[in-house]
Design a protein around this motif. Structure first.
Motif, PDB file in Angstrom:
ATOM      1  N   ILE A  26       8.915 -30.344  -1.088  1.00 29.94           N
ATOM      2  CA  ILE A  26       9.840 -30.311   0.036  1.00 29.94           C
ATOM      3  C   ILE A  26       9.078 -30.812   1.259  1.00 29.94           C
ATOM      4  CG2 ILE A  26       9.328 -27.888   0.566  1.00 29.94           C
ATOM      5  CD1 ILE A  26      12.273 -27.561   1.387  1.00 29.94           C
ATOM      6  N   VAL A  27       9.757 -31.544   2.160  1.00 34.75           N
ATOM      7  CA  VAL A  27       9.067 -32.156   3.295  1.00 34.75           C
ATOM      8  C   VAL A  27       9.823 -31.874   4.583  1.00 34.75           C
ATOM      9  CG1 VAL A  27      10.216 -34.385   2.898  1.00 34.75           C
ATOM     10  CG2 VAL A  27       8.093 -34.312   4.209  1.00 34.75           C
ATOM     11  N   ASN A  28       9.051 -31.658   5.654  1.00 33.36           N
ATOM     12  CA  ASN A  28       9.580 -31.452   6.999  1.00 33.36           C
ATOM     13  C   ASN A  28       9.459 -32.768   7.752  1.00 33.36           C
ATOM     14  OD1 ASN A  28       9.555 -30.847   9.908  1.00 33.36           O
ATOM     15  ND2 ASN A  28       9.491 -28.705   9.309  1.00 33.36           N
ATOM     16  N   ASP A  29      10.529 -33.194   8.423  1.00 30.60           N
ATOM     17  CA  ASP A  29      10.534 -34.490   9.089  1.00 30.60           C
ATOM     18  C   ASP A  29       9.860 -34.483  10.456  1.00 30.60           C
ATOM     19  OD1 ASP A  29      12.290 -33.152  10.706  1.00 30.60           O
ATOM     20  OD2 ASP A  29      14.010 -34.423  10.294  1.00 30.60           O
ATOM     21  N   GLY A  30       9.176 -33.393  10.797  1.00 25.88           N
ATOM     22  CA  GLY A  30       8.524 -33.302  12.085  1.00 25.88           C
ATOM     23  C   GLY A  30       9.405 -32.729  13.166  1.00 25.88           C
ATOM     24  N   LEU A  31      10.681 -32.569  12.887  1.00 26.96           N
ATOM     25  CA  LEU A  31      11.638 -32.020  13.856  1.00 26.96           C
ATOM     26  C   LEU A  31      12.246 -30.724  13.333  1.00 26.96           C
ATOM     27  CD1 LEU A  31      13.440 -35.366  14.795  1.00 26.96           C
ATOM     28  CD2 LEU A  31      11.690 -34.173  16.123  1.00 26.96           C
ATOM     29  N   ASP A  32      11.491 -30.041  12.481  1.00 22.74           N
ATOM     30  CA  ASP A  32      11.912 -28.776  11.878  1.00 22.74           C
ATOM     31  C   ASP A  32      13.139 -28.927  10.994  1.00 22.74           C
ATOM     32  OD1 ASP A  32       9.824 -27.399  13.012  1.00 22.74           O
ATOM     33  OD2 ASP A  32      10.932 -26.926  14.838  1.00 22.74           O
ATOM     34  N   GLN A  33      13.331 -30.115  10.428  1.00 22.05           N
ATOM     35  CA  GLN A  33      14.390 -30.343   9.455  1.00 22.05           C
ATOM     36  C   GLN A  33      13.747 -30.546   8.087  1.00 22.05           C
ATOM     37  OE1 GLN A  33      17.732 -30.226  10.211  1.00 22.05           O
ATOM     38  NE2 GLN A  33      17.033 -29.589  12.239  1.00 22.05           N
ATOM     39  N   TRP A  34      14.160 -29.744   7.122  1.00 16.49           N
ATOM     40  CA  TRP A  34      13.586 -29.807   5.778  1.00 16.49           C
ATOM     41  C   TRP A  34      14.560 -30.489   4.831  1.00 16.49           C
ATOM     42  CZ3 TRP A  34       8.637 -28.149   4.854  1.00 16.49           C
ATOM     43  CH2 TRP A  34       8.042 -27.361   5.836  1.00 16.49           C
ATOM     44  N   ASN A  35      14.024 -31.322   3.951  1.00 20.22           N
ATOM     45  CA  ASN A  35      14.888 -31.950   2.962  1.00 20.22           C
ATOM     46  C   ASN A  35      15.205 -30.970   1.842  1.00 20.22           C
ATOM     47  OD1 ASN A  35      12.480 -31.851   1.492  1.00 20.22           O
ATOM     48  ND2 ASN A  35      12.767 -33.857   0.577  1.00 20.22           N
ATOM     49  N   VAL A  36      16.026 -31.376   0.924  1.00 20.10           N
ATOM     50  CA  VAL A  36      16.353 -30.556  -0.243  1.00 20.10           C
ATOM     51  C   VAL A  36      15.156 -30.581  -1.196  1.00 20.10           C
ATOM     52  CG1 VAL A  36      17.898 -30.301  -2.216  1.00 20.10           C
ATOM     53  CG2 VAL A  36      18.803 -31.068  -0.003  1.00 20.10           C
ATOM     54  N   PRO A  37      14.727 -29.435  -1.718  1.00 12.68           N
ATOM     55  CA  PRO A  37      13.603 -29.427  -2.661  1.00 12.68           C
ATOM     56  C   PRO A  37      13.869 -30.322  -3.867  1.00 12.68           C
ATOM     57  CG  PRO A  37      14.114 -27.202  -1.944  1.00 12.68           C
ATOM     58  CD  PRO A  37      15.220 -28.086  -1.427  1.00 12.68           C
ATOM     59  N   VAL A  38      12.839 -31.063  -4.292  1.00 13.57           N
ATOM     60  CA  VAL A  38      12.956 -31.995  -5.405  1.00 13.57           C
ATOM     61  C   VAL A  38      11.984 -31.585  -6.502  1.00 13.57           C
ATOM     62  CG1 VAL A  38      12.624 -34.388  -6.135  1.00 13.57           C
ATOM     63  CG2 VAL A  38      13.647 -33.894  -3.904  1.00 13.57           C
ATOM     64  N   GLN A  39      12.486 -31.482  -7.723  1.00  9.35           N
ATOM     65  CA  GLN A  39      11.611 -31.231  -8.870  1.00  9.35           C
ATOM     66  C   GLN A  39      10.852 -32.515  -9.177  1.00  9.35           C
ATOM     67  OE1 GLN A  39      13.555 -30.033 -12.557  1.00  9.35           O
ATOM     68  NE2 GLN A  39      11.928 -31.068 -13.687  1.00  9.35           N
ATOM     69  N   ILE A  40       9.518 -32.419  -9.257  1.00 10.50           N
ATOM     70  CA  ILE A  40       8.731 -33.643  -9.415  1.00 10.50           C
ATOM     71  C   ILE A  40       8.116 -33.794 -10.802  1.00 10.50           C
ATOM     72  CG2 ILE A  40       8.248 -33.744  -6.952  1.00 10.50           C
ATOM     73  CD1 ILE A  40       5.443 -32.750  -7.507  1.00 10.50           C
ATOM     74  N   ASN A  41       8.034 -32.726 -11.579  1.00  9.64           N
ATOM     75  CA  ASN A  41       7.434 -32.874 -12.911  1.00  9.64           C
ATOM     76  C   ASN A  41       8.508 -33.062 -13.963  1.00  9.64           C
ATOM     77  OD1 ASN A  41       8.231 -30.125 -12.561  1.00  9.64           O
ATOM     78  ND2 ASN A  41       6.922 -29.526 -14.272  1.00  9.64           N
ATOM     79  N   ILE A  42       8.292 -34.042 -14.809  1.00  6.69           N
ATOM     80  CA  ILE A  42       9.210 -34.329 -15.911  1.00  6.69           C
ATOM     81  C   ILE A  42       8.773 -33.584 -17.161  1.00  6.69           C
ATOM     82  CG2 ILE A  42      10.176 -36.146 -17.377  1.00  6.69           C
ATOM     83  CD1 ILE A  42       9.684 -38.085 -15.052  1.00  6.69           C
ATOM     84  N   GLU A  43       7.461 -33.602 -17.395  1.00  7.87           N
ATOM     85  CA  GLU A  43       6.907 -32.930 -18.564  1.00  7.87           C
ATOM     86  C   GLU A  43       7.178 -31.428 -18.470  1.00  7.87           C
ATOM     87  OE1 GLU A  43       5.055 -32.559 -22.194  1.00  7.87           O
ATOM     88  OE2 GLU A  43       5.405 -34.428 -21.129  1.00  7.87           O
ATOM     89  N   HIS A  44       7.869 -30.888 -19.469  1.00 12.76           N
ATOM     90  CA  HIS A  44       8.208 -29.469 -19.450  1.00 12.76           C
ATOM     91  C   HIS A  44       8.386 -28.981 -20.868  1.00 12.76           C
ATOM     92  CE1 HIS A  44      10.916 -25.936 -19.137  1.00 12.76           C
ATOM     93  NE2 HIS A  44      10.132 -25.648 -18.132  1.00 12.76           N
ATOM     94  N   MET A  45       7.880 -27.786 -21.127  1.00 15.21           N
ATOM     95  CA  MET A  45       8.020 -27.177 -22.446  1.00 15.21           C
ATOM     96  C   MET A  45       8.591 -25.778 -22.281  1.00 15.21           C
ATOM     97  SD  MET A  45       4.388 -28.403 -24.070  1.00 15.21           S
ATOM     98  CE  MET A  45       3.572 -28.376 -22.469  1.00 15.21           C
ATOM     99  N   GLU A  46       9.307 -25.315 -23.284  1.00 15.43           N
ATOM    100  CA  GLU A  46       9.870 -23.969 -23.217  1.00 15.43           C
ATOM    101  C   GLU A  46       8.760 -22.925 -23.178  1.00 15.43           C
ATOM    102  OE1 GLU A  46      12.621 -23.252 -26.321  1.00 15.43           O
ATOM    103  OE2 GLU A  46      14.059 -24.784 -25.654  1.00 15.43           O
TER     104      GLU A  46
END
Length: 211
Positions: free
Chosen positions: A91-111
């Motif tokens: 998640i990233v802040n644009d410098g003006l206290d506005q946060w974007n929507v959290p993004v899942q970044i890892n594709i590799e996943h196991m149960e």
């Protein structure tokens, strides 16, 4: 050192601190399934910061397991965090206290896995580099150490790869200059080794691991 004082009451853990160029301290922490933060002016009188009220960034359906944060060269504040169900988010802040929507970044996943020890670094070309490890709920050891990078401030992610396999965990990362990356991690208790791996081209190719 100043005297210590309580910032938060109740269940809060996994603190991560960042100081930004505009002179603020950001304290990120987890409260069970809730990712929150506080901020204060880094320049303070009498040793007491005037902290904000807690602000919620994300409410997940699972516990947060690790948090890391860093500011890039353009003044954007980046936060990465891992979860008990094996995912890593950015998640990233644009410098003006506005946060974007959290993004899942890892594709590799196991149960039955949990993601842990996520760390972020930024090189001199303003590229983001992230490492983490995956562990199994029911087996000792780990599924390995993973790496991913972003060339556009976290809008897109590429180059996800497993750097080390089972029984490797707790990675950390550092960068030097435009493309040198160094990663170090632990092995489990039975092996009791520290390993490192490096890249000189921004994470495209990697050296062999060294003990």
């Amino acid at each position: 050192w100043s005297e210590s004082y309580d910032l938060l009451y109740g269940y809060s853990h996994l603190p991560s601190l960042s100081i930004t160029r505009d002179g603020r301290i950001f304290l990120f922490y987890a409260e069970h399934t809730n990712l929150k933060y506080l901020y204060a002016n880094a320049f303070f009188p009498n040793g007491i910061h005037d902290w904000s009220e807690p602000i919620s960034l994300d409410f997940l359906g699972t516990d947060v397991t690790f948090i890391d944060s860093i500011e890039d060269q353009d003044g954007y504040l980046h936060v990465v965090y891992s979860t008990l169900d094996g995912y890593v988010y950015h998640i990233v802040n644009d410098g003006l206290d506005q946060w974007n929507v959290p993004v899942q970044i890892n594709i590799e996943h196991m149960e039955n896995t949990t993601a842990e020890s996520v760390h972020i670094a930024i090189d001199d070309l303003n590229r983001l580099h992230v490492v983490w490890s995956l562990s199994n709920y029911y087996q000792s050891g780990s599924h390995g150490v993973y790496y991913i990078r972003s060339d556009d401030g976290g809008q897109t992610w590429s180059g996800e790869r497993q750097l080390a396999g089972r029984y490797n965990l707790e990675p950390n990362i550092a960068t030097i200059g435009e493309g040198e990356i160094f990663i170090v991690w632990n092995t489990n208790v039975n092996l009791s080794m520290r390993k490192t791996q490096s890249s000189w081209d921004g994470g495209i190719t990697w050296s062999r691991e060294e003990i």
